[in-house]
Design a protein around this motif. Structure first.
Motif, mmCIF file in Angstrom:
data_model
loop_
_atom_site.group_PDB
_atom_site.id
_atom_site.type_symbol
_atom_site.label_atom_id
_atom_site.label_comp_id
_atom_site.label_asym_id
_atom_site.label_seq_id
_atom_site.Cartn_x
_atom_site.Cartn_y
_atom_site.Cartn_z
ATOM 1 N N UNK A 13 -7.673 9.122 5.537
ATOM 2 C CA UNK A 13 -8.891 9.421 6.512
ATOM 3 C C UNK A 13 -8.225 10.256 7.465
ATOM 4 N N UNK A 14 -6.748 10.131 7.768
ATOM 5 C CA UNK A 14 -6.461 11.112 8.907
ATOM 6 C C UNK A 14 -6.134 12.519 8.166
ATOM 7 N N UNK A 15 -6.117 12.405 6.868
ATOM 8 C CA UNK A 15 -6.163 13.670 6.110
ATOM 9 C C UNK A 15 -7.528 14.376 5.811
ATOM 10 N N UNK A 16 -8.561 13.852 6.475
ATOM 11 C CA UNK A 16 -9.800 14.063 6.307
ATOM 12 C C UNK A 16 -10.686 13.685 4.933
ATOM 13 N N UNK A 17 -10.177 12.569 4.375
ATOM 14 C CA UNK A 17 -10.691 12.103 3.332
ATOM 15 C C UNK A 17 -11.304 10.687 3.631
ATOM 16 N N UNK A 18 -12.556 10.583 3.561
ATOM 17 C CA UNK A 18 -13.116 9.209 4.042
ATOM 18 C C UNK A 18 -13.174 8.212 2.937
ATOM 19 N N UNK A 19 -12.215 7.220 2.893
ATOM 20 C CA UNK A 19 -12.308 6.348 1.644
ATOM 21 C C UNK A 19 -11.765 5.113 2.272
ATOM 22 N N UNK A 20 -12.354 3.936 1.887
ATOM 23 C CA UNK A 20 -11.745 2.578 2.235
ATOM 24 C C UNK A 20 -10.898 2.127 1.349
ATOM 25 N N UNK A 21 -10.408 0.992 1.631
ATOM 26 C CA UNK A 21 -9.273 0.148 0.933
ATOM 27 C C UNK A 21 -9.784 -0.327 -0.473
ATOM 28 N N UNK A 22 -11.133 -0.641 -0.316
ATOM 29 C CA UNK A 22 -11.742 -1.204 -1.742
ATOM 30 C C UNK A 22 -11.772 0.087 -2.690
ATOM 31 N N UNK A 23 -12.167 1.306 -2.394
ATOM 32 C CA UNK A 23 -12.128 2.315 -3.264
ATOM 33 C C UNK A 23 -10.832 2.694 -3.656
ATOM 34 N N UNK A 24 -9.791 2.406 -2.868
ATOM 35 C CA UNK A 24 -8.472 2.457 -3.471
ATOM 36 C C UNK A 24 -8.112 1.655 -4.527
ATOM 37 N N UNK A 25 -8.470 0.287 -4.498
ATOM 38 C CA UNK A 25 -8.495 -0.782 -5.333
ATOM 39 C C UNK A 25 -9.063 -0.177 -6.560
ATOM 40 N N UNK A 26 -10.306 0.206 -6.630
ATOM 41 C CA UNK A 26 -11.226 0.626 -7.618
ATOM 42 C C UNK A 26 -10.271 1.741 -8.318
ATOM 43 N N UNK A 27 -9.791 2.801 -7.686
ATOM 44 C CA UNK A 27 -8.949 4.027 -8.121
ATOM 45 C C UNK A 27 -7.894 3.326 -8.894
ATOM 46 N N UNK A 28 -7.048 2.668 -8.478
ATOM 47 C CA UNK A 28 -5.844 1.938 -9.184
ATOM 48 C C UNK A 28 -6.282 0.908 -10.517
ATOM 49 N N UNK A 29 -7.337 0.367 -10.718
ATOM 50 C CA UNK A 29 -7.838 -0.244 -11.661
ATOM 51 C C UNK A 29 -8.524 0.574 -12.714
ATOM 52 N N UNK A 30 -8.677 1.860 -12.427
ATOM 53 C CA UNK A 30 -9.278 2.699 -13.331
ATOM 54 C C UNK A 30 -10.855 2.846 -13.395
ATOM 55 N N UNK A 31 -11.509 2.143 -12.324
ATOM 56 C CA UNK A 31 -12.800 1.934 -12.124
ATOM 57 C C UNK A 31 -13.621 2.987 -11.403
#
Length: 83
Positions: free
Chosen positions: A36-54
């Motif tokens: 978010x500090x880099x200008x990308x709005x993303x929440x913790x749940x989205x990180x979790x889904x990325x890591x799971x390949x979802x």
């Protein structure tokens, strides 16, 4: 736009993101805040889904994740022999 899957996943680098994040002891919430500090709005749940390949990972997101975790972008694309 249809998002396609590869081997049942929406990305091939989520496992590597999780691996380096855990090695560097960075929580999903901390990674989310840094993005978010880099200008990308993303929440913790989205990180979790990325890591799971979802969740699909945009190229600009991957570039910023690499910067935050201090690894080259190529780190997220292991050779087939490494799998």
């Amino acid at each position: 736009m249809k998002i396609y899957e590869y081997d049942g996943k929406k990305n091939i680098c989520g496992e590597q993101i999780r691996k380096i994040r855990m090695e560097k002891k960075v929580s999903q919430a901390a990674l989310s805040r840094a993005l978010q500090l880099e200008g990308i709005t993303i929440d913790r749940y989205s990180i979790c889904r990325m890591e799971k390949g979802e969740r699909f990972i945009a190229d600009y997101e991957l570039i910023k994740i690499a910067k935050i975790l201090d690894v080259p972008v190529s780190f997220f694309f292991p050779d087939e022999e490494d799998k």
